[in-house]
Design a protein around this motif. Structure first.
Motif, mmCIF file in Angstrom:
data_model
loop_
_atom_site.group_PDB
_atom_site.id
_atom_site.type_symbol
_atom_site.label_atom_id
_atom_site.label_comp_id
_atom_site.label_asym_id
_atom_site.label_seq_id
_atom_site.Cartn_x
_atom_site.Cartn_y
_atom_site.Cartn_z
ATOM 1 N N MET A 123 -74.231 50.086 17.440
ATOM 2 C CA MET A 123 -73.357 50.634 16.640
ATOM 3 C C MET A 123 -73.310 52.143 16.781
ATOM 4 N N GLY A 124 -74.274 52.705 17.437
ATOM 5 C CA GLY A 124 -74.037 54.261 17.521
ATOM 6 C C GLY A 124 -72.976 54.464 18.361
ATOM 7 N N GLN A 125 -73.080 53.775 19.591
ATOM 8 C CA GLN A 125 -72.006 54.012 20.708
ATOM 9 C C GLN A 125 -70.580 53.632 20.279
ATOM 10 N N HIS A 126 -70.546 52.645 19.281
ATOM 11 C CA HIS A 126 -69.269 52.274 18.840
ATOM 12 C C HIS A 126 -68.723 53.488 17.859
ATOM 13 N N LEU A 127 -69.444 53.856 16.857
ATOM 14 C CA LEU A 127 -69.434 54.671 15.919
ATOM 15 C C LEU A 127 -68.967 56.114 16.489
ATOM 16 N N LYS A 128 -69.754 56.409 17.562
ATOM 17 C CA LYS A 128 -69.128 57.617 18.420
ATOM 18 C C LYS A 128 -67.751 57.628 19.145
ATOM 19 N N ASP A 129 -67.573 56.593 19.480
ATOM 20 C CA ASP A 129 -66.235 56.329 19.750
ATOM 21 C C ASP A 129 -65.139 56.528 18.855
ATOM 22 N N MET A 130 -65.282 55.969 17.651
ATOM 23 C CA MET A 130 -64.507 56.050 16.571
ATOM 24 C C MET A 130 -64.409 57.128 15.872
ATOM 25 N N LYS A 131 -65.422 58.046 16.217
ATOM 26 C CA LYS A 131 -65.380 59.339 15.290
ATOM 27 C C LYS A 131 -64.431 60.560 16.416
ATOM 28 N N LEU A 132 -64.766 59.903 17.747
ATOM 29 C CA LEU A 132 -64.036 60.895 18.702
ATOM 30 C C LEU A 132 -62.591 60.592 18.580
ATOM 31 N N GLU A 133 -62.336 59.062 18.312
ATOM 32 C CA GLU A 133 -60.808 59.182 18.132
ATOM 33 C C GLU A 133 -60.245 59.613 16.974
ATOM 34 N N GLU A 134 -60.987 59.453 15.868
ATOM 35 C CA GLU A 134 -60.622 60.098 14.681
ATOM 36 C C GLU A 134 -60.560 61.345 14.703
ATOM 37 N N LYS A 135 -61.115 62.246 15.590
ATOM 38 C CA LYS A 135 -61.167 63.774 15.594
ATOM 39 C C LYS A 135 -59.820 64.050 16.398
ATOM 40 N N LYS A 136 -59.647 63.246 17.495
ATOM 41 C CA LYS A 136 -58.333 63.538 18.184
ATOM 42 C C LYS A 136 -57.307 63.230 17.062
ATOM 43 N N VAL A 137 -57.057 62.260 16.339
ATOM 44 C CA VAL A 137 -55.820 62.321 15.357
ATOM 45 C C VAL A 137 -55.929 63.245 14.413
ATOM 46 N N HIS A 138 -57.026 63.781 13.824
ATOM 47 C CA HIS A 138 -57.202 64.842 13.004
ATOM 48 C C HIS A 138 -56.604 66.311 13.681
ATOM 49 N N HIS A 139 -57.004 66.281 15.102
ATOM 50 C CA HIS A 139 -56.554 67.411 15.834
ATOM 51 C C HIS A 139 -55.164 67.374 15.957
ATOM 52 N N ALA A 140 -54.622 66.326 16.509
ATOM 53 C CA ALA A 140 -52.927 66.238 16.519
ATOM 54 C C ALA A 140 -52.134 66.368 15.191
ATOM 55 N N PHE A 141 -52.846 65.909 13.962
ATOM 56 C CA PHE A 141 -52.236 66.368 12.962
ATOM 57 C C PHE A 141 -52.249 67.847 12.285
ATOM 58 N N SER A 142 -53.454 68.491 12.716
ATOM 59 C CA SER A 142 -53.437 69.684 12.380
ATOM 60 C C SER A 142 -52.485 70.547 13.470
ATOM 61 N N LEU A 143 -52.404 69.994 14.677
ATOM 62 C CA LEU A 143 -51.373 70.885 15.513
ATOM 63 C C LEU A 143 -49.958 70.595 14.892
ATOM 64 N N PHE A 144 -49.592 69.577 14.523
ATOM 65 C CA PHE A 144 -48.388 69.299 14.107
ATOM 66 C C PHE A 144 -47.878 70.052 13.062
ATOM 67 N N PHE A 145 -49.007 70.221 12.002
ATOM 68 C CA PHE A 145 -48.760 70.969 10.763
ATOM 69 C C PHE A 145 -48.600 72.349 11.053
ATOM 70 N N LYS A 146 -49.435 72.905 12.088
ATOM 71 C CA LYS A 146 -49.466 74.253 12.697
ATOM 72 C C LYS A 146 -48.242 74.682 13.219
ATOM 73 N N THR A 147 -47.683 73.659 14.090
ATOM 74 C CA THR A 147 -46.123 73.864 14.815
ATOM 75 C C THR A 147 -45.172 73.908 13.729
ATOM 76 N N ASP A 148 -45.179 72.991 12.833
ATOM 77 C CA ASP A 148 -44.056 72.863 11.876
ATOM 78 C C ASP A 148 -44.155 74.236 11.155
ATOM 79 N N PHE A 149 -45.393 74.630 10.624
ATOM 80 C CA PHE A 149 -45.322 75.814 9.679
ATOM 81 C C PHE A 149 -44.784 76.970 10.314
ATOM 82 N N LEU A 150 -45.371 77.122 11.858
ATOM 83 C CA LEU A 150 -44.759 78.373 12.334
ATOM 84 C C LEU A 150 -43.307 78.301 12.598
ATOM 85 N N ALA A 151 -42.656 77.121 12.770
ATOM 86 C CA ALA A 151 -41.207 77.049 12.929
ATOM 87 C C ALA A 151 -40.564 77.270 11.418
ATOM 88 N N LEU A 152 -41.105 76.899 10.670
ATOM 89 C CA LEU A 152 -40.637 77.365 9.201
ATOM 90 C C LEU A 152 -40.918 78.824 8.860
#
Length: 495
Positions: free
Chosen positions: A112-141
């Motif tokens: 369970m620990g290994q699987h949860l680590k993978d899920m957290k890593l994937e979730e961090k990647k999603v959050h990071h991509a989402f934050s980059l999208f908002f940052k670039t969008d905000f800069l363009a605006l």
């Protein structure tokens, strides 16, 4: 062992699994399928609330597409989570069959620990991509807002410049209004002055009407009549004629008529003097002049007056008898260009002979027509009653009159001038080869009139001519030939 402790105890051994968070994700997936960010795992920059209102529809639609993509990925994670739960149940079944509780727990914790680590890593990647999208969008605006701000500043600068121009125009209009007010006041003053002058004129008119009424009472016509009678007749008691104009015409001569009579008188006196001198072969004396004046029908004049008349006549005679420039005169630059189809008549009066044998008969050429010598026989004779003569003038002129001269009947050997031209016409030509030029007039030479007769131009033309054509159309009855003595052309130079 799991069954022994119970399901609650087993969950307490799995601290990484938070059932409340799992329930929250599942409820969110039912509506939006977007996991709620946690304070410790999501640090993206959120745009201010007041900037959301300026997003355009295109950008919002793009954002909705990206959110849908994130939601699909979260849904994919949920599916994986359900698979993990299935594996967990299988593990629970396997643990229930195993006897060593501690090894089972370790195995579960590791998996369970290994699987949860993978899920957290994937979730961090999603959050990071989402934050980059908002940052670039905000800069363009932000950049777009800065560009719009610059554009607005430019517009504000233009508006300020235009407002300054409008203010200047308003100032000019105000100044013009002030000037118009001044002019209006000046006009009012002028109108008042004119009204004052009008009142003065009305008063003067009223006084003038009183004078007019007094004048009407007087007989002005009688006074004028008396003044004219006194001016014309003096103190003589004569009746005033009914028609003053008729009386003046019958008793007085106009200036033009007087000059015409004087010119005719001078020509008559000169003719008598010339005739007397040609007959008597005497010198000019006062007795000869007196006899010429007497023969002209003039009496009661002094010798001094006769001398003045003779001097004027001689002066006129010295000026080619008419006192006008002859532009056709050969010695002045004129010349004969052509006689067209006219044939010279060969006379047999002048004969050159040797021992009684005739060698040569003399005949005048057409050049004699533009020469000043005038004596009987010195003319150009052409066959028949019709002839043509083309003359080149000394310069280009606007023709005004023509003169035809013939010997008088008194000097003609036969006592008649039937060979003199009768009907003739004059044309203006542009060149000597022109068939039909500009008609300047058709005339008749009177055989009973003066030898020298002048004919004015009848057909006015704006063109100047240097070549004229004289066409003799008929004579006064001679059947063999027609004689042309002198032809003059008068006018105004074109240059």
């Amino acid at each position: 062992g799991v069954w022994f402790w119970g399901f609650g105890g087993f969950v307490s051994l799995l601290p990484a699994l938070n059932w409340t968070r799992i329930d929250r994700i599942q409820r969110t997936d039912d509506s939006v399928r977007v996991p709620e960010p946690q304070a410790d795992s999501f640090h993206s920059v959120q745009p201010p609330k007041d900037t959301i209102s300026i997003f355009d529809s295109g950008r919002i639609s793009e954002l909705e597409k990206q959110m849908a993509f994130v939601s699909d990925r979260c849904h994919h994670h949920d599916e994986e989570y359900s698979k993990v739960m299935l594996l967990l149940r299988n593990l629970q079944d396997q643990v229930a069959q195993m006897s060593d509780k501690s090894e089972t727990l370790k195995l579960i914790q590791n998996v369970m620990g290994q699987h949860l680590k993978d899920m957290k890593l994937e979730e961090k990647k999603v959050h990071h991509a989402f934050s980059l999208f908002f940052k670039t969008d905000f800069l363009a605006l932000h950049q777009e807002h800065e560009f719009r701000i610059l554009t607005l500043e430019d517009l504000l600068a233009k508006l300020s410049a235009e407002s300054k121009d409008i203010q200047k125009e308003l100032d000019i209009a105000k100044a013009k209004t002030v000037r118009d007010d001044d002019e209006h006041s000046q006009l009012l003053s002028k109108v008042k002055k004119l009204e004052l002058e009008l009142s003065q004129m009305k008063s003067e008119l009223l006084s003038g009407e009183s004078v007019k009424t007094s004048c009407e009472k007087m007989d002005v016509g009688a006074q004028v009549k008396e003044s004219v009678k006194l001016m014309l007749f003096g103190d003589q008691q004569e009746d005033t004629p009914d028609s003053l104009l008729q009386w003046l015409t019958s008793n007085f001569v106009s200036k033009s008529d007087l000059q015409t009579l004087l010119r005719d008188l001078e020509l008559q006196i000169l003719k008598n003097i010339t005739l007397h001198m040609s007959v008597t072969k005497q010198k000019l004396t006062s007795e000869v002049v007196t006899n010429a004046v007497t023969n002209a029908g003039i009496s009661g004049i002094t010798e001094a007056q006769v001398q003045i008349i003779v001097n004027n006549a001689l002066k006129l005679y010295s000026q080619d008898k008419i006192g006008l420039v002859d532009f056709a005169l050969e010695s002045g630059g004129g010349s004969i260009l052509s006689t067209r189809c006219s044939e010279t008549h060969e006379t047999k009066t002048a004969l050159l002979s040797l021992f009684g044998v005739p060698l040569w008969y003399f005949s005048q050429s057409p050049r004699v027509v533009i020469q000043p010598d005038m004596y009987p026989g010195n003319c150009w004779a052409f066959k028949g009653s019709q002839g043509y003569l083309v003359v080149r003038l000394s310069m280009k002129i606007y023709p005004t009159a023509f003169t035809v001269e013939h010997v008088p009947k008194a000097l003609s050997p036969g006592g008649n001038i039937t060979s003199a031209p009768r009907n003739f016409a004059v044309y203006g030509l542009d060149d000597e080869y022109q068939e039909e030029g500009k008609l300047l007039g058709q005339y008749v030479y009177d055989q009973d009139g003066e030898p020298l007769q002048m004919f004015p131009v009848l057909e006015k033309s704006e063109n100047a001519f240097q070549i004229v054509e004289l066409r003799i159309l008929s004579n006064w009855g001679h059947a063999v030939y027609t004689c042309l003595y002198r032809f003059r052309v008068h006018g105004e130079p074109a240059e």
